[in-house]
Scaffold this motif. Sequence first.
Motif, short mmCIF file in Angstrom:
data_model
loop_
_atom_site.label_atom_id
_atom_site.label_comp_id
_atom_site.label_asym_id
_atom_site.label_seq_id
_atom_site.Cartn_x
_atom_site.Cartn_y
_atom_site.Cartn_z
N THR A 150 -3.18 0.83 -2.74
CA THR A 150 -2.22 -0.22 -2.39
C THR A 150 -1.13 0.28 -1.44
OG1 THR A 150 -0.95 0.25 -4.40
CG2 THR A 150 -2.60 -1.49 -4.53
N TYR A 162 -1.41 -10.81 -1.35
CA TYR A 162 -0.74 -10.00 -2.38
C TYR A 162 0.09 -8.89 -1.73
CZ TYR A 162 -4.02 -12.43 -5.43
OH TYR A 162 -4.72 -13.40 -6.10
N GLU A 163 0.93 -9.29 -0.80
CA GLU A 163 1.74 -8.31 -0.08
C GLU A 163 2.68 -7.53 -1.00
OE1 GLU A 163 3.51 -10.69 3.05
OE2 GLU A 163 2.27 -9.63 4.51
N GLU A 164 3.03 -8.14 -2.14
CA GLU A 164 3.92 -7.41 -3.05
C GLU A 164 3.19 -6.26 -3.72
OE1 GLU A 164 1.71 -10.39 -5.57
OE2 GLU A 164 2.58 -10.31 -3.55
N ILE A 165 1.85 -6.32 -3.74
CA ILE A 165 1.04 -5.23 -4.29
C ILE A 165 0.61 -4.27 -3.19
CG2 ILE A 165 -1.04 -4.64 -5.56
CD1 ILE A 165 0.98 -6.07 -7.26
N ARG A 167 1.51 -2.65 -0.37
CA ARG A 167 2.76 -2.34 0.32
C ARG A 167 2.54 -2.02 1.79
NH1 ARG A 167 2.75 0.22 -4.41
NH2 ARG A 167 2.41 2.30 -3.53
#
Length: 230
Positions: A150, A162-165, A167
Amino acid sequence: MLLLALDTATPAVTVALYDTDGDRLLAACDQTDARRHGELLLPSVDRVLREAGHPLQDVDRIVVGIGPGPYTGLRVGLATAESFGAALGVPVLGMCTLDGIAYASGLETPFVVATDARRKEVYWARYSDARTRLGDPSVDRPGELPADVTAMPAVGAGARLYEEIFRGAHQAAGPGGLRTDLPLDQSAAALACLAAERLAKGEEFPPPRPLYLRRPDARVPANYKVVTPK
């Protein structure tokens, strides 16, 4: 030799015609609609052939994306490719959909491709560069992926979702700094170019069989209500 490439494993319905003798893309068509693969594919093939000025009978090989991808969309492209191959009597070659997305990125350093697998999961694979996949594709929940995955530069709609995952989503070092123009979905043009390179090297292709990685969403009901005639 004319190579017809198509893929419906992502929300994109994408078709391209490539001339391997002249090493050039003749025409391409990309449309994004996750619910209309069946309606859009054949008109897209017709449009590409008309733009290139070739009838379907001129095609010498067909390349089709085998996924991973959702069951309904993926089977549209595979069934169409198999039908064309049978009607024309030409080989049908399979290619991993993630490989096409990776190739379109043009990245020369390690990265990951992730597409939306629905059910809050992603299809993903690691790459050492745009042409070289490391291992087989997998399907997982983003939050369960290894931290080193990730943190890598990431390409594809799954990474964007899932940009929060992820990075490193859609960011990779380039001459001007971080890039944000990396591909989200499949491009048949990229798939065709990569296929032409592999054909020139005499590499083997996987069979045109779906790479689902999990069971279809549709299931037979577990408990039927028994109805008997009176």
